[in-house]
Design an enzyme around this catalytic site. Structure first.
Site, PDB file in Angstrom:
ATOM      1  N   ASP A 275      -5.339  31.083  15.639  1.00 13.36           N
ATOM      2  CA  ASP A 275      -4.908  32.413  16.066  1.00 13.36           C
ATOM      3  C   ASP A 275      -4.871  32.493  17.596  1.00 13.36           C
ATOM      4  OD1 ASP A 275      -4.419  35.252  15.200  1.00 13.36           O
ATOM      5  OD2 ASP A 275      -6.173  35.613  16.459  1.00 13.36           O
TER       6      ASP A 275
ATOM      7  N   GLU B  26      -0.621  29.246  16.545  1.00 14.26           N
ATOM      8  CA  GLU B  26       0.114  30.496  16.733  1.00 14.26           C
ATOM      9  C   GLU B  26       0.187  30.674  18.248  1.00 14.26           C
ATOM     10  OE1 GLU B  26       0.076  35.289  16.455  1.00 14.26           O
ATOM     11  OE2 GLU B  26      -1.619  34.143  17.137  1.00 14.26           O
TER      12      GLU B  26
END
Ligand code: NOJ
Length: 551
Positions: free
Chosen positions: A216, A275
């Site tokens: 993330d 990401e």
């Protein structure tokens, strides 16, 4: 005449191995996939019970969004304990059973790792609050005195991605940095304890048997030295298109080099996918250099409009950017942060991802199916977001009082309408929460969910679910689909893309009109819409339709 992309295929292609290079990976959003205990919130047991569905769908791996202990200020992306499961999702034993069952079915499991920030309830942050200014505990986050005579101004001008200042003041007068919600304080990655802790968390989950991590905010861990002001620029506009002092700093790559070494200590080809929202595909390629992570989502592709020239250019640029580092492109059309592609493409004007009306649903679905077949024809890996195989639209008319996205409540935040793509999945045509679980559903499901359910679509050859099943089966059988690092473009009329790889040809009519082209050799393997009529050496491609052909 056949025209090749700029560079010849490299030695990289010959050396490329690894299951992930052409894998199709299915994103499960645990809150919304399947609810076994009937509390209206999905859980690990629910996911486990639906693994056979995923195996049958034909995906290679499953990425699970966070299920860790969390106060859920940002739907689990605020982690209070990285080694525990939130009771709302189950227990570590449930996670163990899920991983084992998935492996038995031939599915790999990728878990989400959230290293940029913790929850404000994480014991490190709580300790930092207690121990006060200057304490070693504060050094693991970004605490600073404020500006101005009384320190009442934030330390710099950075804004939160969810809107408002990126700083919150605590009782003793210091401020802490949070690029997202105030409940998500950013770690200070210059602190060795932070790096050590995450190496240990990686090992914990690798020891549990997971096959990889989705990282993330992989572009956010390292901040520019001295946390410099941006100087009044409109930050939300710059995001993703410009260099920022808190994103995509070169220092992040040291972190990923150390993680790669850990992944390689384990057997079984474990991976990590970034990401990373960066200004260019070239900057994205930095995250997948041979000694760093394996994949990085191609968000430039996700943001591309339904436009042949734009699609071709982003495909070419992406493949070209990845070639020097020897990494596969990683295509994605939808995820839990953006308007589903069936709704993005339901509008004739080119819109971004923040869409608040349903648009022309039939048009959106037709284009979405075509976009998916085009994506699955490209060399590299592809991610599928739960429900897109059902052609689900975004739920654009959720009442304000049911919304939970923290960005919604912070005003001008970029992603304030993410609840619309998070509505729980319909499994059955009727019944409690359309088969999501024996209780309700944490977000209300619209009536159309029944006709879009897995039950309604199974066995219907025209359904989107059966299209995905056939597409994934064909991709497995056909050696030219997903393989390699380049495509050859065949000349085609404006608005049409024709790409070839070996014996395989993909035609995509990206216009709203039928288009006549010289018929590709061979037979039609699959069409996202009407099967093309072929006669006299010509094929008529239906509007907004992708067709797979093979000699
Ligand atoms: C990206 C995640 O996908 C999103 O859902 C989350 O809000 C932010 N990172 C912050 O963790």
């Amino acid at each position: 005449m056949t025209q090749h992309t700029a560079l010849p295929e490299t030695v990289g292609e010959a050396r490329a191995t690894g299951w992930w290079r052409d894998a199709v990976i299915y994103q499960v959003y645990p809150r919304s996939f399947a609810d076994a205990d009937g509390d209206g919130m999905g859980d690990l047991e629910g996911i486990r019970s639906r693994l056979p569905y995923l195996a049958e769908l034909g995906v290679d791996a499953v990425w699970l969004s966070p299920f860790y202990a969390s106060p859920q200020a940002d739907a689990g992306y605020d982690v209070a304990d990285y080694r525990a499961i939130d009771p709302m999702f189950g227990t570590l034993l449930d996670a163990d059973a899920l991983i084992r069952d998935a492996h038995e079915l031939g599915l790999r499991i990728i878990v989400d790792l959230v290293p940029n920030h913790s929850s404000d309830q994480h014991e490190w942050f709580q300790r930092a609050l207690r121990e006060g200014p200057g304490s070693p505990a504060r050094a693991r986050y970004h605490f600073r005195p404020g500006k101005g005579a009384d320190g009442s101004q934030p330390p710099n001008d950075w804004e939160s991605i969810f809107g408002g200042p990126a700083w919150t003041r605590v009782e003793d007068g210091e401020w802490y940095l949070h690029l997202f919600a105030p409940e998500q304080p950013d770690f200070n990655w210059e602190h060795p304890a932070v790096a050590d802790e995450f190496r240990s968390i990686l090992r914990f989950w690798l020891d549990m048997g997971v096959d990889g991590f989705r990282v993330d905010v992989a572009h956010g861990l390292v901040k520019a030295e001295g946390l410099p002001d941006l100087g009044g620029a409109d930050q939300l506009k710059l995001l993703g298109s410009d260099a920022m002092p808190f994103f995509d700093q070169d220092g992040v790559h040291d972190v990923y080099r150390s993680w790669r070494k850990i992944l390689e200590e384990y057997d079984g080809d474990r991976i990590a996918v970034a990401e990373a929202w960066t200004p260019t595909v070239e900057r994205t390629a930095n995250y997948v250099r041979p000694d760093e992570l394996h994949q990085a989502f191609n968000f430039q592709y996700l943001g591309t409009h339904w436009d042949a020239a734009e699609l071709r250019s982003v495909i070419d640029n992406s493949l070209e950017a990845m070639r020097p580092v020897g990494a596969p492109a990683t295509w994605v059309l939808s995820n839990h942060d953006v308007t589903r592609h069936a709704t993005r493409f339901a509008h004739d004007q080119h819109l971004g991802t923040q869409i608040r009306d349903a648009g022309d649903r039939a048009l959106g679905l037709r284009r979405a199916r075509a976009a998916t077949l085009l994506m699955l024809a490209l060399p590299g890996s592809a991610y599928v977001y739960q429900g897109e195989e059902l052609g689900l639209p975004d739920v654009t008319d959720l009442p304000d009082e049911v919304r939970q996205d923290p960005a919604y409540f912070r005003g001008a935040g970029q992603d304030g309408f993410r609840d619309g793509c998070r509505v729980p999945i319909p499994w059955t045509t009727g019944g409690t929460s359309y088969g999501f679980g024996p209780g309700g559903s944490w977000l209300p499901q619209p009536e159309v969910w029944g006709s879009l359910s897995v039950e309604a679509q199974t066995g219907d050859p025209d359904s989107t679910l059966e299209l995905y099943r056939r597409a994934l089966a064909t991709r497995r059988e056909h050696p030219d689909l997903g393989a390699g690092e380049s495509v050859a473009w065949v000349d085609a009329p404006e608005g049409v893309l024709v790409l070839r790889r070996g014996a395989f040809v993909c035609t995509a009519n990206v216009t709203g009109e039928p288009v006549r082209i010289p018929a590709p050799a061979g037979r039609v393997l699959l069409a996202s819409g009407e099967t093309p009529a072929v006669s006299g050496g010509e094929a008529v491609l239906a509007p907004d339709t992708t067709v797979w052909w093979s000699e």
